[in-house]
Design a protein around this motif. Structure first.
Motif, mmCIF file in Angstrom:
data_model
loop_
_atom_site.group_PDB
_atom_site.id
_atom_site.type_symbol
_atom_site.label_atom_id
_atom_site.label_comp_id
_atom_site.label_asym_id
_atom_site.label_seq_id
_atom_site.Cartn_x
_atom_site.Cartn_y
_atom_site.Cartn_z
ATOM 1 N N UNK A 37 -2.153 -8.802 -9.538
ATOM 2 C CA UNK A 37 -1.819 -7.375 -9.654
ATOM 3 C C UNK A 37 -2.346 -6.528 -8.498
ATOM 4 N N UNK A 38 -3.395 -6.964 -7.834
ATOM 5 C CA UNK A 38 -3.991 -6.173 -6.754
ATOM 6 C C UNK A 38 -3.413 -6.493 -5.379
ATOM 7 N N UNK A 39 -2.410 -7.353 -5.313
ATOM 8 C CA UNK A 39 -1.801 -7.735 -4.043
ATOM 9 C C UNK A 39 -1.213 -6.502 -3.354
ATOM 10 N N UNK A 40 -1.603 -6.294 -2.102
ATOM 11 C CA UNK A 40 -1.082 -5.170 -1.329
ATOM 12 C C UNK A 40 0.301 -5.536 -0.786
ATOM 13 N N UNK A 41 1.260 -4.630 -0.948
ATOM 14 C CA UNK A 41 2.603 -4.855 -0.426
ATOM 15 C C UNK A 41 2.905 -3.830 0.656
ATOM 16 N N UNK A 42 3.826 -4.210 1.542
ATOM 17 C CA UNK A 42 4.206 -3.316 2.631
ATOM 18 C C UNK A 42 5.715 -3.370 2.812
ATOM 19 N N UNK A 43 6.252 -2.498 3.626
ATOM 20 C CA UNK A 43 7.687 -2.450 3.889
ATOM 21 C C UNK A 43 8.117 -3.775 4.505
ATOM 22 N N UNK A 44 9.210 -4.319 3.998
ATOM 23 C CA UNK A 44 9.738 -5.581 4.508
ATOM 24 C C UNK A 44 9.383 -6.791 3.669
ATOM 25 N N UNK A 45 8.451 -6.641 2.724
ATOM 26 C CA UNK A 45 8.070 -7.755 1.853
ATOM 27 C C UNK A 45 9.202 -8.073 0.878
ATOM 28 N N UNK A 46 9.364 -9.363 0.575
ATOM 29 C CA UNK A 46 10.307 -9.804 -0.447
ATOM 30 C C UNK A 46 9.534 -10.049 -1.730
#
Length: 82
Positions: A37-46
């Motif tokens: 749940x704490x995984x950081x996501x950014x633009x472009x991630x699938x």
């Protein structure tokens, strides 16, 4: 932004606690890697979500909420059968 918060803000999942539970049950993958749940996501991630009998794959296009644009692009939506 954290994946649980992103799913709530983008309205893919209604509540952040539900998004956290989905991640705790190993049903969220970011770039084909199991996500907590704490995984950081950014633009472009699938992001791949296993929700019930559906498998939804999206590409993140924005991490900020804006009125007229969507925060993701739907790549695929499959239905599994058992």
């Amino acid at each position: 932004m954290r994946i649980d918060k992103y799913l709530k803000v983008s309205r893919l999942i209604k509540r952040r606690t539900v998004a956290k539970e989905v991640a705790d049950h190993d049903r969220i993958y970011v770039n084909n890697v199991l996500a907590k749940p704490s995984k950081e996501v950014k633009v472009g991630d699938l992001v791949t979500l296993h929700l019930g009998l559906k498998i939804i794959t999206i590409k993140i296009t924005s991490t900020t909420l804006s009125k007229d644009s969507e925060m993701y692009e739907l790549i695929s939506e499959e239905k599994r059968s058992f």
